[in-house]
Design a protein around this motif. Structure first.
Motif, mmCIF file in Angstrom:
data_model
loop_
_atom_site.group_PDB
_atom_site.id
_atom_site.type_symbol
_atom_site.label_atom_id
_atom_site.label_comp_id
_atom_site.label_asym_id
_atom_site.label_seq_id
_atom_site.Cartn_x
_atom_site.Cartn_y
_atom_site.Cartn_z
ATOM 1 N N ILE A 251 16.645 10.501 -19.328
ATOM 2 C CA ILE A 251 16.810 11.894 -19.744
ATOM 3 C C ILE A 251 16.366 12.818 -18.615
ATOM 4 C CG2 ILE A 251 15.906 13.653 -21.288
ATOM 5 C CD1 ILE A 251 15.903 11.574 -23.497
ATOM 6 N N SER A 274 16.363 25.491 -20.330
ATOM 7 C CA SER A 274 16.774 25.222 -21.718
ATOM 8 C C SER A 274 16.903 23.724 -21.957
ATOM 9 C CB SER A 274 18.119 25.877 -22.024
ATOM 10 O OG SER A 274 18.142 27.189 -21.579
ATOM 11 N N PHE A 278 14.733 21.319 -24.566
ATOM 12 C CA PHE A 278 15.526 20.543 -25.516
ATOM 13 C C PHE A 278 15.207 19.049 -25.380
ATOM 14 C CE2 PHE A 278 19.639 18.920 -27.156
ATOM 15 C CZ PHE A 278 19.750 19.703 -28.284
ATOM 16 N N VAL A 281 11.458 18.024 -26.470
ATOM 17 C CA VAL A 281 11.217 17.961 -27.917
ATOM 18 C C VAL A 281 11.895 16.726 -28.515
ATOM 19 C CG1 VAL A 281 11.516 19.161 -30.092
ATOM 20 C CG2 VAL A 281 10.894 20.431 -28.066
ATOM 21 N N LEU A 282 13.080 16.375 -27.989
ATOM 22 C CA LEU A 282 13.756 15.185 -28.519
ATOM 23 C C LEU A 282 13.093 13.885 -28.063
ATOM 24 C CD1 LEU A 282 17.546 15.944 -28.576
ATOM 25 C CD2 LEU A 282 15.928 15.829 -30.434
ATOM 26 N N PRO A 285 10.455 12.201 -31.139
ATOM 27 C CA PRO A 285 10.846 11.104 -32.045
ATOM 28 C C PRO A 285 11.166 9.820 -31.304
ATOM 29 C CG PRO A 285 12.546 12.809 -31.980
ATOM 30 C CD PRO A 285 11.357 13.363 -31.279
ATOM 31 N N LEU A 286 11.717 9.948 -30.094
ATOM 32 C CA LEU A 286 12.132 8.755 -29.349
ATOM 33 C C LEU A 286 10.932 7.914 -28.925
ATOM 34 C CD1 LEU A 286 14.747 7.570 -28.247
ATOM 35 C CD2 LEU A 286 14.284 8.702 -26.117
ATOM 36 N N ILE A 290 10.192 6.524 -33.620
ATOM 37 C CA ILE A 290 11.109 5.398 -33.829
ATOM 38 C C ILE A 290 10.466 4.054 -33.456
ATOM 39 C CG2 ILE A 290 13.278 4.390 -33.025
ATOM 40 C CD1 ILE A 290 14.410 7.234 -33.130
ATOM 41 N N LEU B 139 24.134 18.802 -31.432
ATOM 42 C CA LEU B 139 23.729 18.370 -30.097
ATOM 43 C C LEU B 139 24.880 18.517 -29.100
ATOM 44 C CD1 LEU B 139 21.271 15.690 -29.397
ATOM 45 C CD2 LEU B 139 23.331 15.476 -28.114
ATOM 46 N N PHE B 142 25.624 22.222 -28.387
ATOM 47 C CA PHE B 142 24.630 22.833 -27.488
ATOM 48 C C PHE B 142 24.883 22.403 -26.049
ATOM 49 C CE2 PHE B 142 20.540 22.751 -25.282
ATOM 50 C CZ PHE B 142 20.144 24.058 -25.455
ATOM 51 N N LEU B 164 20.084 11.697 -24.729
ATOM 52 C CA LEU B 164 19.468 12.474 -25.804
ATOM 53 C C LEU B 164 19.965 12.068 -27.179
ATOM 54 C CD1 LEU B 164 19.422 16.039 -24.290
ATOM 55 C CD2 LEU B 164 17.490 14.606 -24.806
ATOM 56 N N PRO B 167 17.893 8.946 -30.242
ATOM 57 C CA PRO B 167 17.160 8.951 -31.520
ATOM 58 C C PRO B 167 18.111 8.939 -32.712
ATOM 59 C CG PRO B 167 16.297 10.649 -30.076
ATOM 60 C CD PRO B 167 17.478 10.057 -29.381
ATOM 61 N N ILE B 194 13.945 10.396 -41.346
ATOM 62 C CA ILE B 194 13.770 10.628 -39.904
ATOM 63 C C ILE B 194 15.035 11.209 -39.300
ATOM 64 C CG2 ILE B 194 13.533 9.452 -37.690
ATOM 65 C CD1 ILE B 194 11.481 7.754 -38.864
ATOM 66 N N VAL B 198 15.279 14.690 -37.431
ATOM 67 C CA VAL B 198 15.806 14.886 -36.076
ATOM 68 C C VAL B 198 16.884 15.972 -36.102
ATOM 69 C CG1 VAL B 198 17.068 13.796 -34.195
ATOM 70 C CG2 VAL B 198 15.227 12.581 -35.283
ATOM 71 N N LEU B 201 15.175 19.189 -36.236
ATOM 72 C CA LEU B 201 14.584 19.480 -34.924
ATOM 73 C C LEU B 201 15.639 20.054 -33.980
ATOM 74 C CD1 LEU B 201 11.689 18.835 -34.011
ATOM 75 C CD2 LEU B 201 12.595 16.844 -32.849
ATOM 76 N N ILE B 202 16.822 19.416 -33.968
ATOM 77 C CA ILE B 202 17.892 19.881 -33.079
ATOM 78 C C ILE B 202 18.353 21.273 -33.511
ATOM 79 C CG2 ILE B 202 20.204 19.400 -32.234
ATOM 80 C CD1 ILE B 202 19.654 16.474 -32.579
ATOM 81 N N LEU B 205 15.831 23.757 -32.318
ATOM 82 C CA LEU B 205 15.903 23.926 -30.861
ATOM 83 C C LEU B 205 17.113 24.755 -30.456
ATOM 84 C CD1 LEU B 205 14.947 20.379 -29.630
ATOM 85 C CD2 LEU B 205 13.838 22.487 -28.982
ATOM 86 N N THR B 206 18.271 24.482 -31.091
ATOM 87 C CA THR B 206 19.460 25.240 -30.710
ATOM 88 C C THR B 206 19.286 26.708 -31.094
ATOM 89 O OG1 THR B 206 20.455 24.506 -32.757
ATOM 90 C CG2 THR B 206 21.112 23.359 -30.784
ATOM 91 N N LEU B 209 17.020 28.175 -28.397
ATOM 92 C CA LEU B 209 17.399 28.164 -26.982
ATOM 93 C C LEU B 209 18.785 28.728 -26.694
ATOM 94 C CD1 LEU B 209 16.071 24.630 -26.033
ATOM 95 C CD2 LEU B 209 15.111 26.801 -25.336
#
Lengths: 355, 216
Positions: A251, A274, A278, A281-282, A285-286, A290, B139, B142, B164, B167, B194, B198, B201-202, B205-206, B209
């Protein structure tokens, strides 16, 4: 001395301290193997045990003592000890008969202790099968002697059968990852600051933190792979923790590819900031949710306990915590240098353009 | 809100009328299922599930990339002057969501027709699908928006999005394998939560941002 030097020197000293003590403090003695590992209650057995980090060459046989522990009360002392090699001893035990209420098999713990090296123990060393005496079993009670162990004279790290010397990797692998996470967090924080204020320097700070964090992350992955080679049997086994950690680095590699593909400075700073937030934050969970729900060999995941208890005793804490602080400070220093270099470079470039 | 619906309608009409995007995606989905059939003939449940999601993710990336073609240039300035970025962006998300649903149904039918239908717990599979479409469309929209803002190189979207996606993709493949009977797990509700978390969460975030991507 000015404060801005204190934390940098402290960081370097703490890393140096953890390198020196982490590598030079010896391990406690341990038991590598015991043969045979099955026995019948009531019989007399001869066990050959091989020790780790012990040298019996100059040790008197009378100074060594050994016990088999059936439970906290029934502790059987060795009848006879004979040193048969530098690291191995022949032990003779007369096993007592079981009581009627006992289960079919009791797995006993072997404890070996001597005044030179201290004590070593191996859980589940010998499985004893049930046999009940025809005669009065009350007579057997006299066969038990309470254990008395010697502690090592010097500072030592714990001995773990599956880890052995690699337990020292705790001071390198784990702090490297802690430091990486902190730097990624700071990188995202500076990205957010950039988006709020549009000060160009914050973009440079975000980039520097991410760059150094990637280096620490690669080192963490490599030290993890070496550790996995020893404990799990392979450098890379697609364990979910290895997998998600590698993806985390991917990433951030795509973050740098994104950086390099935009030529306009302001646009690059805005878009990558940005993306950075993004992505960070992702990552949560990763990396942290998980793996906990998936089968994994890594400590702290898939039902495995995290490091702690006997895997991280007080001696280790004296090296581990300084190592964590040291690597974080060193990471901050490296990013600091990188960012300042980039800012100076950019200012020079602007001066050159304006001349 | 009204502007949002108008934008969404316009987006759907544009997708419908466009000579390239919608037919191209349908063609892509059908030809991939043909290839899968030709290569595997019959496949086990796990492979079916994985192939289904790979086909879907690739086509979702393609359609998200197409749908943000109008963000730069004259039409971009027009949208910039008439609506807020949230309205513009979420109209695209809604359109992508519906398109993703359409592609999913097509992929599902194509794979079921040629390679068998292994799904036993259809309710779970539909639930997983809807929550995955939500996460994927957010996702990809974005990052498609971000990708459209890069001048010159616009093929970066897979590179930016696939790491990305993980998850979502890990949870989705696990849950659909459970619904296909390839895996047994009685406590799959926590995985579903979960997945929804997620998604949330996305979404957050969108929302936070997206306005930084808009202005030039």
């Amino acid at each position: 001395m000015r404060l801005q030097w204190v934390w940098k020197i402290l960081g370097a000293l703490l890393v140096l301290y953890s390198l020196i003590w982490g590598l030079f403090i010896p391990l406690k003695p341990g038991i590598v193997s015991v043969e045979p590992n099955r026995a019948q209650a009531g019989e007399t057995i001869e066990l050959v045990y091989e020790g780790y980090n012990v040298d019996y060459q100059d040790v008197n046989e009378r100074d060594i003592s050994a016990w088999l522990l059936m439970d906290s009360v029934r502790t059987i002392a060795a009848d006879r000890l004979e040193i048969i090699g530098n690291r191995s001893v022949l032990l003779t035990f007369s096993l007592p008969y079981f009581r009627d209420a006992d289960p079919g098999v009791i797995s006993t713990t072997l404890v070996v202790s001597d005044s030179t090296h201290g004590y070593a123990l191996l859980p589940s060393a010998v499985s004893v099968l049930k046999a009940v005496s025809e005669q009065d079993s009350a007579k057997e009670e006299g066969a038990f002697t309470p254990i008395r162990i010697d502690y090592p004279n010097e500072t030592t790290f714990p001995f773990r059968n599956i880890l052995k010397e690699t337990i020292r990797n705790t001071y390198y692998h784990v702090p490297l990852w802690f430091s990486m996470i902190i730097l990624f967090l700071l990188s995202a924080f500076y990205s957010a600051k950039y988006l709020n204020t549009r000060v160009k320097a914050f973009d440079i700070w975000a980039r520097s933190y991410a760059e150094i964090a990637i280096i620490l992350g690669v080192l963490g992955l490599v030290t993890g792979a070496i550790w996995a080679r020893f404990t799990w049997g392979a450098f890379w086994s697609w364990d979910v923790k290895q997998f998600t950690s590698a993806v985390a680095l991917l990433i951030y590699l795509s973050y740098f590819i994104l950086r390099s593909s935009i030529s306009d400075e302001d646009k690059r700073a805005r878009l990558t900031a940005s993306y950075n937030i993004f992505a960070f934050v992702l990552l949560i969970p990763l990396l942290f949710i998980i793996p906990r729900l998936t089968d994994s060999l890594h400590p702290g995941n898939g039902g495995n306990p995290a490091m702690g208890g006997e895997d991280l005793d007080s001696t280790m804490r004296w090296v581990f915590y300084p190592a964590v602080i040291g690597w974080i400070l060193l990471g901050l220093w490296m990013s600091n240098l990188k960012a300042r270099y980039l800012i100076v470079f950019q200012n020079r470039e602007e001066e050159f353009m304006s001349d | 809100m009204n502007r949002w619906i108008v934008l969404w309608q316009k987006e759907m009409v544009a997708q419908w009328r466009s000579q390239s995007s919608l037919p191209a995606i349908i063609l892509y989905v059908l030809s991939t299922t043909f290839i899968v059939f030709a290569a595997f003939a019959r496949i086990d449940e796990r492979t079916w599930v994985v192939l289904y999601w790979i086909i879907l993710v690739l086509s979702a990336a393609q359609s998200a990339q197409n749908s943000f073609r109008d963000v730069e240039g004259v039409s971009g300035w027009y949208y910039y002057s008439v609506c807020r970025v949230e309205e513009y962006f979420f109209s695209k998300v809604a359109a992508n969501f519906i398109l993703l649903g359409l592609m999913a149904v097509l992929t599902f039918l194509g794979l079921s027709l040629f390679s068998g239908m292994p799904i036993r717990n259809l309710g779970l599979f539909v639930g997983v699908n809807v929550s995955a479409w939500l996460g994927l469309s957010l996702l990809f929209s974005f990052l498609g928006f971000l990708n459209a803002k890069i001048e010159g190189q616009q093929g970066l979207l897979p590179l930016l999005s696939f790491p990305l996606l993980l998850p979502i993709l890990l949870e989705v493949i696990k849950l659909s394998s459970i619904s296909a009977g390839a895996m047994t797990d009685t406590e799959y509700m926590s995985d579903l939560y979960i997945l929804l978390a997620v998604d949330a969460l996305i979404l957050a975030l969108t929302l936070l941002l997206i306005r930084y991507l808009w202005q030039s």
